[in-house]
Design an enzyme around this catalytic site. Structure first.
Site, short mmCIF file in Angstrom:
data_model
loop_
_atom_site.label_atom_id
_atom_site.label_comp_id
_atom_site.label_asym_id
_atom_site.label_seq_id
_atom_site.Cartn_x
_atom_site.Cartn_y
_atom_site.Cartn_z
N HIS A 176 0.86 -1.19 0.00
CA HIS A 176 0.00 0.00 0.00
C HIS A 176 0.89 1.24 0.00
O HIS A 176 1.27 1.75 1.05
CB HIS A 176 -0.93 -0.03 1.23
CG HIS A 176 -1.94 1.07 1.28
ND1 HIS A 176 -3.13 0.96 1.98
CD2 HIS A 176 -1.97 2.29 0.71
CE1 HIS A 176 -3.83 2.07 1.86
NE2 HIS A 176 -3.13 2.92 1.09
N HIS A 222 1.20 4.81 -2.47
CA HIS A 222 0.80 5.63 -3.62
C HIS A 222 2.07 6.28 -4.13
O HIS A 222 2.71 7.05 -3.39
CB HIS A 222 -0.21 6.70 -3.20
CG HIS A 222 -1.45 6.14 -2.58
ND1 HIS A 222 -2.60 5.94 -3.29
CD2 HIS A 222 -1.70 5.68 -1.31
CE1 HIS A 222 -3.52 5.42 -2.49
NE2 HIS A 222 -3.00 5.26 -1.29
N HIS A 245 -9.60 0.97 -1.20
CA HIS A 245 -9.55 1.60 0.12
C HIS A 245 -10.95 1.50 0.72
O HIS A 245 -11.94 1.85 0.05
CB HIS A 245 -9.18 3.08 0.00
CG HIS A 245 -7.73 3.34 -0.26
ND1 HIS A 245 -7.04 2.78 -1.30
CD2 HIS A 245 -6.83 4.13 0.40
CE1 HIS A 245 -5.78 3.21 -1.27
NE2 HIS A 245 -5.63 4.02 -0.25
N GLU A 268 -11.11 3.32 6.11
CA GLU A 268 -10.07 4.24 6.60
C GLU A 268 -10.82 5.30 7.41
O GLU A 268 -10.71 5.36 8.63
CB GLU A 268 -9.30 4.84 5.42
CG GLU A 268 -8.24 5.86 5.83
CD GLU A 268 -7.57 6.55 4.62
OE1 GLU A 268 -8.12 6.50 3.50
OE2 GLU A 268 -6.49 7.17 4.84
N ASP A 277 1.68 4.02 2.80
CA ASP A 277 0.64 4.86 2.19
C ASP A 277 1.27 5.99 1.36
O ASP A 277 1.37 5.86 0.13
CB ASP A 277 -0.29 5.42 3.27
CG ASP A 277 -1.70 5.71 2.76
OD1 ASP A 277 -2.02 5.38 1.61
OD2 ASP A 277 -2.51 6.25 3.55
N ASP A 278 1.67 7.09 2.02
CA ASP A 278 2.24 8.25 1.33
C ASP A 278 3.46 8.71 2.13
O ASP A 278 3.40 9.68 2.89
CB ASP A 278 1.19 9.37 1.26
CG ASP A 278 -0.04 8.92 0.50
OD1 ASP A 278 0.02 8.88 -0.74
OD2 ASP A 278 -1.05 8.58 1.15
N1 LIG Z 1 -4.66 7.35 2.50
C1 LIG Z 1 -5.30 7.58 1.36
N2 LIG Z 1 -6.63 7.37 1.31
C2 LIG Z 1 -7.30 7.60 0.19
N3 LIG Z 1 -6.72 8.05 -0.93
C3 LIG Z 1 -5.40 8.26 -0.93
N4 LIG Z 1 -4.59 8.70 -1.89
C4 LIG Z 1 -3.36 8.76 -1.39
N5 LIG Z 1 -3.37 8.37 -0.10
C5 LIG Z 1 -4.64 8.05 0.20
ZN LIG Z 2 -3.79 4.74 0.52
#
Ligand SMILES: Nc1ncnc2[nH]cnc12
Ligand SMILES: [Zn+2]
EC number: 3.5.4.2
Length: 337
Positions: free
Chosen positions: A19, A21, A195, A198, A276-277
């Site tokens: 996971h 992005h 997703h 969350e 994630d990011d």
């Molecule tokens: N945590 C996240 N939830 C939904 N969309 C995303 N796009 C990038 N990170 C995300």
């Molecule tokens: Zn994500």
């Protein structure tokens, strides 16, 4: 307290990341370098000013900055450079295999051809230094028609991605909004993830399974609010790609000590740890493991479970899965001898 031996195990163990992005791996320094290279003007005067803006209150407050950061990506080389930087960085975290999300609509909306996006990211993946696969995500705040058009646009590059996912603003955009495009993706033989849970309720997780037929749930942490759902996720061994630092930065949990990763593992769920990011949330995958292990008092047995889960939950071929799982087992046999 995280002891040095446990820290060394968590850092050194072979792992997969499921996971991530790729646009969320764009570090402020690279954002500024690409802005300069492409003559794009930014709303921030310096790397420091941009980083200082990374104080999020929820998912949407993050997404606004994340889409602004991605606006510097214009050429195939930009997508290549971003992806190559991520792969090199997580190689150092002992990631053996990554399944990488990308958001084509973020770029095609600005006039960047989908070919530029896919070819740039894919070319970096071909060069290693680790194994990787691509998963194309649809932006759920846009319409299903736009998602269908994106899947059609991507058809000539079908051999360059293994699956589709669903990301962006969750609440108000339930999985069932994308039933037809996921059906189409399934007909094309693509893997399916989304997703769910969350910020959205447990019903979004259930509908991602029942309506979209996804094989993994991205995040999924809100499943614990619904015991029947947990029972199902356990019995069907549906993996959850959990992102601890993201959940704290986006205020899904107040502090890491309140994160439910340990409860997910204790319930028998196939939880995995991911970033994630990473450029926005304060760390790559090992930083996520370390923060969770420290705050939740996790141990060696949890580390082995999480490393194994990361490969079990991957879309690798069975033979490759066996190879990586054997590597995990050998690592733990020698680390704990
Ligand atoms: N945590 C996240 N939830 C939904 N969309 C995303 N796009 C990038 N990170 C995300
Ligand atoms: Zn994500």
């Amino acid at each position: 307290m995280l002891t040095d031996p446990l820290r060394n195990i968590v850092v050194g163990m072979p792992k997969a990341e499921l996971h991530i992005h790729i646009e969320g791996s764009l570090e402020p320094e690279l954002i500024f370098a690409l802005a300069q290279r492409n003559g794009v003007s930014l709303a921030y005067s310096s790397v420091e000013a941009l980083r200082a803006a990374y104080a999020f209150t929820d998912l949407q407050s993050f997404l606004d900055i994340y889409y602004a950061g991605a606006s510097v990506l214009l050429t195939e080389q930009d997508f290549y450079d971003m992806t190559a930087a991520y792969l090199a960085r997580v190689h150092a975290d002992n990631v053996r295999h990554a399944e990488i999300f990308f958001d084509p609509q973020t770029h095609t909306a600005r006039g960047v051809p989908i070919e530029t996006v896919i070819t740039g990211i894919w070319r970096a993946c071909q060069e290693g230094p680790i194994s990787s696969r691509l998963i194309m995500c649809f932006l759920r705040h846009l319409s299903e028609e736009e998602a269908i058009a994106t899947l059609e646009d991507a058809a000539p590059y079908r051999d360059k991605f293994i699956g589709v996912g669903l990301d962006s603003s969750e609440v108000g955009h339930p999985p069932e909004k994308f039933a037809r495009v996921f059906d189409r993706a399934r007909e094309l033989g693509l893997h399916l993830v989304a997703h769910a849970g969350e910020e959205g309720p447990p019903s979004y997780i259930r509908n991602a399974l029942d309506v979209l037929n996804v094989e993994r749930i991205d995040h999924g942490v809100r499943c614990l609010e619904d015991q029947l759902l947990v029972d199902r996720l356990v019995s069907e061994q549906v993996p959850l790609t959990v992102c601890p630092l993201s959940n704290i930065k986006l205020r899904v949990f107040d502090v890491m000590g309140k994160h439910n990763l340990r409860a997910l593992l204790d319930a028998g769920l196939v939880a995995t740890v991911n970033s994630d990011d990473p450029a926005y949330f304060g760390g790559y995958v090992n930083a996520n493991y370390l923060a969770a292990f420290e705050a939740l008092d996790l141990g060696v047995a949890d580390a082995k479970t999480l490393a194994r889960n990361s490969f079990t939950a991957s879309f690798l071929d069975p033979e490759d899965k066996r190879k990586y799982l054997a590597e995990v087992d050998a690592f733990f046999a020698s680390a704990t001898a």
